[in-house]
Design a protein around this motif. Structure first.
Motif, PDB file in Angstrom:
ATOM      1  N   GLU A   1       3.507 -24.157   7.804  1.00 23.35           N
ATOM      2  CA  GLU A   1       4.360 -25.344   7.882  1.00 23.35           C
ATOM      3  C   GLU A   1       5.743 -24.916   8.354  1.00 23.35           C
ATOM      4  O   GLU A   1       6.278 -23.903   7.893  1.00 23.35           O
ATOM      5  CB  GLU A   1       4.480 -26.040   6.524  1.00 23.35           C
ATOM      6  CG  GLU A   1       3.204 -26.682   6.027  1.00 23.35           C
ATOM      7  CD  GLU A   1       3.384 -27.344   4.669  1.00 23.35           C
ATOM      8  OE1 GLU A   1       4.505 -27.248   4.104  1.00 23.35           O
ATOM      9  OE2 GLU A   1       2.424 -27.947   4.181  1.00 23.35           O
ATOM     10  N   PHE A   2       6.326 -25.698   9.264  1.00 21.48           N
ATOM     11  CA  PHE A   2       7.673 -25.449   9.752  1.00 21.48           C
ATOM     12  C   PHE A   2       8.534 -26.673   9.429  1.00 21.48           C
ATOM     13  O   PHE A   2       8.147 -27.809   9.731  1.00 21.48           O
ATOM     14  CB  PHE A   2       7.687 -25.226  11.268  1.00 21.48           C
ATOM     15  CG  PHE A   2       6.869 -24.047  11.727  1.00 21.48           C
ATOM     16  CD1 PHE A   2       6.903 -22.857  11.038  1.00 21.48           C
ATOM     17  CD2 PHE A   2       6.075 -24.137  12.864  1.00 21.48           C
ATOM     18  CE1 PHE A   2       6.157 -21.765  11.453  1.00 21.48           C
ATOM     19  CE2 PHE A   2       5.329 -23.055  13.300  1.00 21.48           C
ATOM     20  CZ  PHE A   2       5.377 -21.857  12.586  1.00 21.48           C
TER      21      PHE A   2
ATOM     22  N   HIS B   1      12.835 -23.332   8.132  1.00 21.16           N
ATOM     23  CA  HIS B   1      12.043 -22.851   7.007  1.00 21.16           C
ATOM     24  C   HIS B   1      10.575 -22.809   7.418  1.00 21.16           C
ATOM     25  O   HIS B   1      10.079 -23.722   8.086  1.00 21.16           O
ATOM     26  CB  HIS B   1      12.220 -23.789   5.814  1.00 21.16           C
ATOM     27  CG  HIS B   1      11.416 -23.414   4.607  1.00 21.16           C
ATOM     28  ND1 HIS B   1      11.721 -22.338   3.811  1.00 21.16           N
ATOM     29  CD2 HIS B   1      10.299 -23.977   4.065  1.00 21.16           C
ATOM     30  CE1 HIS B   1      10.854 -22.254   2.812  1.00 21.16           C
ATOM     31  NE2 HIS B   1       9.971 -23.233   2.948  1.00 21.16           N
ATOM     32  N   GLU B   2       9.886 -21.734   7.015  1.00 21.10           N
ATOM     33  CA  GLU B   2       8.455 -21.661   7.264  1.00 21.10           C
ATOM     34  C   GLU B   2       7.713 -21.275   5.994  1.00 21.10           C
ATOM     35  O   GLU B   2       8.200 -20.480   5.188  1.00 21.10           O
ATOM     36  CB  GLU B   2       8.125 -20.686   8.402  1.00 21.10           C
ATOM     37  CG  GLU B   2       8.477 -19.243   8.143  1.00 21.10           C
ATOM     38  CD  GLU B   2       8.181 -18.357   9.351  1.00 21.10           C
ATOM     39  OE1 GLU B   2       8.357 -18.819  10.489  1.00 21.10           O
ATOM     40  OE2 GLU B   2       7.783 -17.192   9.145  1.00 21.10           O
ATOM     41  N   ARG B   3       6.540 -21.890   5.794  1.00 22.00           N
ATOM     42  CA  ARG B   3       5.619 -21.566   4.711  1.00 22.00           C
ATOM     43  C   ARG B   3       4.296 -21.158   5.335  1.00 22.00           C
ATOM     44  O   ARG B   3       3.907 -21.697   6.384  1.00 22.00           O
ATOM     45  CB  ARG B   3       5.372 -22.768   3.787  1.00 22.00           C
ATOM     46  CG  ARG B   3       6.564 -23.288   3.064  1.00 22.00           C
ATOM     47  CD  ARG B   3       6.195 -24.518   2.243  1.00 22.00           C
ATOM     48  NE  ARG B   3       5.360 -24.183   1.087  1.00 22.00           N
ATOM     49  CZ  ARG B   3       4.226 -24.801   0.768  1.00 22.00           C
ATOM     50  NH1 ARG B   3       3.744 -25.769   1.540  1.00 22.00           N
ATOM     51  NH2 ARG B   3       3.538 -24.461  -0.317  1.00 22.00           N
ATOM     52  N   PHE B   4       3.592 -20.215   4.699  1.00 17.34           N
ATOM     53  CA  PHE B   4       2.318 -19.779   5.257  1.00 17.34           C
ATOM     54  C   PHE B   4       1.427 -19.276   4.137  1.00 17.34           C
ATOM     55  O   PHE B   4       1.897 -18.747   3.119  1.00 17.34           O
ATOM     56  CB  PHE B   4       2.524 -18.695   6.317  1.00 17.34           C
ATOM     57  CG  PHE B   4       3.449 -17.572   5.915  1.00 17.34           C
ATOM     58  CD1 PHE B   4       2.945 -16.389   5.389  1.00 17.34           C
ATOM     59  CD2 PHE B   4       4.824 -17.698   6.073  1.00 17.34           C
ATOM     60  CE1 PHE B   4       3.781 -15.358   5.020  1.00 17.34           C
ATOM     61  CE2 PHE B   4       5.671 -16.667   5.706  1.00 17.34           C
ATOM     62  CZ  PHE B   4       5.158 -15.490   5.178  1.00 17.34           C
ATOM     63  N   ARG B   5       0.118 -19.476   4.325  1.00 10.03           N
ATOM     64  CA  ARG B   5      -0.848 -19.035   3.332  1.00 10.03           C
ATOM     65  C   ARG B   5      -0.908 -17.508   3.317  1.00 10.03           C
ATOM     66  O   ARG B   5      -1.184 -16.864   4.330  1.00 10.03           O
ATOM     67  CB  ARG B   5      -2.224 -19.607   3.643  1.00 10.03           C
ATOM     68  CG  ARG B   5      -2.350 -21.107   3.439  1.00 10.03           C
ATOM     69  CD  ARG B   5      -2.311 -21.502   1.982  1.00 10.03           C
ATOM     70  NE  ARG B   5      -3.323 -20.784   1.189  1.00 10.03           N
ATOM     71  CZ  ARG B   5      -3.489 -20.959  -0.119  1.00 10.03           C
ATOM     72  NH1 ARG B   5      -2.723 -21.824  -0.771  1.00 10.03           N
ATOM     73  NH2 ARG B   5      -4.423 -20.286  -0.762  1.00 10.03           N
TER      74      ARG B   5
ATOM     75  N   ALA C   1       9.884 -18.267   4.002  1.00  2.83           N
ATOM     76  CA  ALA C   1      11.123 -17.627   4.435  1.00  2.83           C
ATOM     77  C   ALA C   1      11.947 -18.662   5.188  1.00  2.83           C
ATOM     78  O   ALA C   1      11.408 -19.614   5.770  1.00  2.83           O
ATOM     79  CB  ALA C   1      10.836 -16.423   5.327  1.00  2.83           C
ATOM     80  N   SER C   2      13.265 -18.473   5.170  1.00  2.00           N
ATOM     81  CA  SER C   2      14.179 -19.385   5.854  1.00  2.00           C
ATOM     82  C   SER C   2      15.220 -18.584   6.620  1.00  2.00           C
ATOM     83  O   SER C   2      15.532 -17.441   6.272  1.00  2.00           O
ATOM     84  CB  SER C   2      14.909 -20.300   4.859  1.00  2.00           C
ATOM     85  OG  SER C   2      14.022 -21.066   4.096  1.00  2.00           O
ATOM     86  N   VAL C   3      15.781 -19.221   7.644  1.00  2.00           N
ATOM     87  CA  VAL C   3      16.969 -18.713   8.324  1.00  2.00           C
ATOM     88  C   VAL C   3      18.000 -19.830   8.323  1.00  2.00           C
ATOM     89  O   VAL C   3      17.687 -20.977   8.675  1.00  2.00           O
ATOM     90  CB  VAL C   3      16.661 -18.268   9.771  1.00  2.00           C
ATOM     91  CG1 VAL C   3      17.955 -17.976  10.527  1.00  2.00           C
ATOM     92  CG2 VAL C   3      15.782 -17.021   9.765  1.00  2.00           C
TER      93      VAL C   3
END
Length: 362
Positions: A342-343, A283-287, A271-273
């Motif tokens: 991840e950020f 932006h963040e990514r996550f398992r 997801a991103s803002v």
């Protein structure tokens, strides 16, 4: 590696500086005044415009974060507070010690609102139930700093830090969180790897929530959240129309939550803002195997103007209902569970446009 627009290998970089600290590094500092007196923090500088704090004495959580000098996080009126000055009641243990910062971790055995629940798994007749404060106890526990510094992977330097937090109670839970944070020098991305271990001899509930707190100038009227999702369900008073676009600060605003079921690609959700001018993006990514839910928390109050982008191991269902439905996550004796995030941050119209184009193409 890319250092301030220069492509350099290790030899070329070290011919130009007396120490890597000239362009990037991580150092340990200690606050010496006010409510934060005595708190240890690690200051990261990536050499790619990303700077952030790791608050060692608050569960290795993330404090202030910036990209090219521009703030990404929300900061509460209190700021960083030492956990030994806080109150230990249900709501106050979180609200009276919450200073903002980029991320505060909920857990390790409870998230969401305060409650009291069955504790028969502890096998201690004198305590048939356990009280759980708002978002659990973890963020008020100091970490043991096990190491930090720089390691070289060939020509590529990597900044790193690792700490361990133990949440334990006699005749209670015995859980640990080992957190490792890494940043490739010259990049604008940090990676976070958590391992939660149950050191007890019986199974124990294990819940985690990553309370990522974004603020002005990223959050402003017209800023928006970008997320690819299966479904999104409002909780409470959340207006389901136009929920992805943010409004201005408002008097008398009450917090809102949207429960999002993000799509997963190769085991990752994201997801991103992006701000209204589209020159600042987070932006963040996550398992998604261990964090299948994303909670969008919006608080557009005056002076409390913040958006939470919160990966979670459970939805907003109350703890007692999760137990009754057989959905309360358990961690067996001696078992571990891993969480990965991840950020990434981008500043400038060209960088944001390039990222958005790549995201749309994917």
């Amino acid at each position: 590696m890319q250092i301030f627009g220069n492509t350099l290998n290790r030899k070329d970089l070290m011919r130009r500086v007396g120490s890597l600290d000239q362009v990037a590094g991580v150092r340990l500092v200690e606050l010496s005044d006010g409510a934060g007196r005595g708190v240890r923090m690690l200051e990261f500088r990536s050499g790619g415009g990303l700077e952030f704090e790791v608050i060692v004495d608050r569960a290795f959580d993330l404090g202030a974060a910036r990209i090219d000098g521009r703030p990404l996080n929300f900061t509460a009126p209190l700021g960083v507070q030492a956990p030994w000055y806080g109150e230990a009641r249900w709501l106050e243990s979180w609200l009276r010690s919450f200073g903002g910062g980029l991320m505060a971790t909920g857990g390790l055995d409870h998230t969401m609102f305060p409650t009291e629940d069955d504790a028969s798994h502890l096998n201690y007749p004198a305590k048939p139930t356990e009280t759980y404060p708002l978002h659990g106890r973890l963020t008020n526990i100091p970490a043991k700093l096990t190491g930090y510094g720089t390691r070289w992977d060939g020509d590529q330097p990597i900044l790193w830090a690792e700490g361990e937090v133990r949440q334990a109670c006699l005749f209670g839970e015995n859980l640990s969180l080992t957190r490792r944070i890494e940043v490739v020098v010259g990049s604008n991305t940090m990676s976070l790897h958590d391992r939660v271990t149950n050191h007890a001899h019986t199974a124990n509930p294990q819940l985690s929530l990553y309370h990522v707190n974004l603020g002005f100038p990223l959050i402003e009227e017209g800023a928006r959240v970008i997320v690819d999702y299966e479904k999104a369900e409002p909780r409470g008073t959340f207006d389901p129309d136009g929920w992805q676009v943010f409004g201005p600060p408002q008097a008398g605003f009450s917090e809102e939550v949207m429960e999002i079921y993000p799509k997963s690609i190769d085991g990752w959700a994201e997801a991103s803002v992006v701000n209204a001018q589209e020159d600042l993006l987070f932006h963040e990514r996550f398992r998604s195997d261990t964090l299948p839910y994303l909670l969008l928390w919006r608080m557009f109050g005056e002076g409390t103007y913040v958006v939470g982008l919160e990966p979670s191991s459970v939805d907003t269902t109350p703890r007692e209902a999760l137990r009754e439905q057989g959905r309360l996550p358990m961690l067996g004796a001696g078992e571990s569970r891993d969480y990965h995030m991840e950020f990434t941050a981008h500043s400038g119209r060209d960088a944001v446009a390039s990222f958005l184009q790549k995201t749309e193409a994917d």
